[in-house]
Design an enzyme around this catalytic site. Structure first.
Site, mmCIF file in Angstrom:
data_model
loop_
_atom_site.group_PDB
_atom_site.id
_atom_site.type_symbol
_atom_site.label_atom_id
_atom_site.label_comp_id
_atom_site.label_asym_id
_atom_site.label_seq_id
_atom_site.Cartn_x
_atom_site.Cartn_y
_atom_site.Cartn_z
ATOM 1 N N HIS A 1 40.480 86.364 15.344
ATOM 2 C CA HIS A 1 39.997 85.634 16.524
ATOM 3 C C HIS A 1 41.172 85.053 17.313
ATOM 4 O O HIS A 1 41.184 85.095 18.535
ATOM 5 C CB HIS A 1 39.093 84.469 16.097
ATOM 6 C CG HIS A 1 37.855 84.867 15.347
ATOM 7 N ND1 HIS A 1 37.663 84.571 14.026
ATOM 8 C CD2 HIS A 1 36.738 85.526 15.746
ATOM 9 C CE1 HIS A 1 36.476 85.024 13.636
ATOM 10 N NE2 HIS A 1 35.898 85.612 14.659
ATOM 11 N N SER B 1 35.264 87.154 9.016
ATOM 12 C CA SER B 1 34.698 85.887 8.513
ATOM 13 C C SER B 1 33.960 86.142 7.207
ATOM 14 O O SER B 1 33.861 85.266 6.352
ATOM 15 C CB SER B 1 33.740 85.287 9.541
ATOM 16 O OG SER B 1 34.392 85.154 10.781
ATOM 17 N N ARG B 2 33.429 87.352 7.020
ATOM 18 C CA ARG B 2 32.660 87.673 5.805
ATOM 19 C C ARG B 2 33.561 87.881 4.592
ATOM 20 O O ARG B 2 33.054 87.920 3.467
ATOM 21 C CB ARG B 2 31.771 88.890 6.037
ATOM 22 C CG ARG B 2 30.600 88.595 6.972
ATOM 23 C CD ARG B 2 29.589 89.708 7.020
ATOM 24 N NE ARG B 2 28.359 89.311 7.722
ATOM 25 C CZ ARG B 2 28.102 89.552 9.015
ATOM 26 N NH1 ARG B 2 28.987 90.199 9.755
ATOM 27 N NH2 ARG B 2 26.977 89.153 9.564
#
Ligand code: AMP
Length: 287
Positions: free
Chosen positions: A36, A192-193
């Protein structure tokens, strides 16, 4: 600045517009990582003002998916954004985005539905309605923020292709900037996972990038038959890997290929420790 309401956000945006400033939007679901941040850095270097949206969008999750347990780390996200000089973190509630009491269903809510050809494959095949949810929230964010540029990662390759298609088909006056995949040194694509994975799981997850890199190497050695390229994956897989798909398609149109060429992309989705991971690689260019 952390903003939760559309009205407050609009007030700030209007001031910027009056001053003729260019605005960049980085849509995210939070739990920010260096992937990100690479989008945010690109936005900072392209635009005068940067808005990061931080919203776990309920309508892009299926009923048996991980909406409830998706990591939510807003406080940390805001710190990271401050460190990058982000002007606004926009973190609305679901009620703020969709309206209080609004039933989140296409019986009662206007959805943006991307074309069947683009969604009936790869991630869209098992995640029914996922890209309707993505396009709907992204178009809403575009209308709320009215950016000049919006930044998306190639990590979600099918998503960025579908968003470009939506922008083109609906004449949305925003330029989409696609940013390369950020990986750990091990090759694991940041996600994110990944937070759901144990240390062993992270090791097992390396198989995704290994399979893709190997396909790229084989292609560059002269193997072009798609079935032959896909078969090279089997030697990497163990009972720890629950493969959902491995496909080689056109990197701009998602059209199937029989023979791979320099415009091809290999994409993989595979579950490790029941965590659904995705990755992809361009067969020719570096990424
Ligand atoms: P998400 O929060 O997962 O919805 O992702 C928000 C944006 O960050 C999307 O445009 C993703 O493609 C992008 N992104 C996620 N992971 C990475 C990564 N490892 N490298 C580059 N961009 C990423």
């Amino acid at each position: 600045m952390l903003i939760h309401t559309i009205q407050e956000l609009r007030t700030e945006i209007n001031k910027w517009k009056k001053d003729g400033l260019t605005i960049g939007l980085v849509p995210t679901m939070g739990a920010l990582h260096n992937g990100h941040l690479s989008l945010i850095k690109k936005a900072k270097s392209t635009c005068d003002k940067v808005v990061v949206s931080d919203f776990v969008n309920p309508i892009q999750f299926g009923p048996s998916e991980d909406f409830d347990k998706y990591p939510r780390t807003l406080e940390e996200d805001v710190k990271l954004c401050d460190g990058e000089g982000v002007d606004i973190v926009f973190a609305p509630s679901s009620d703020e985005m969709y309206g209080k009491g609004q039933r989140l269903s296409n019986d009662t809510l206007t959805y943006v539905c991307p074309p069947f050809f683009y969604v009936n494959k790869l991630c869209g095949k098992t995640r029914t309605g996922h890209f309707d949810g993505v396009c709907t929230v992204v178009l809403k964010l575009f209308n709320i923020v009215q950016p000049n540029y919006a930044f998306f990662g190639q990590k979600d390759a099918q998503q960025v292709i579908i968003i470009k298609k939506m922008v083109n088909d609906l004449n949305v006056p925003i330029e989409i900037i696609q940013c390369p995949i950020v990986r750990e040194d091990t090759g694991l694509a940041l996600s994110s996972r990944n937070k759901y994975l144990s240390e062993t799981g992270k090791q097992d997850a390396l198989v995704l990038s290994k399979i893709l890199n190997n396909i790229k190497t084989c292609y560059n050695k002269g193997i072009t038959d798609v079935e032959a390229l896909k078969e090279t994956a089997y030697s990497f897989l163990t009972d720890k890997h629950d493969m959902e798909y491995l496909e080689i398609v056109d990197k701009d149109t998602l059209e199937d290929k029989i023979k791979a060429d320099d415009n091809s992309i290999a994409l993989i989705a595979c579950r490790v420790e029941n965590v659904r991971l995705i990755d992809n690689i361009y067969l020719k260019e570096s990424n």
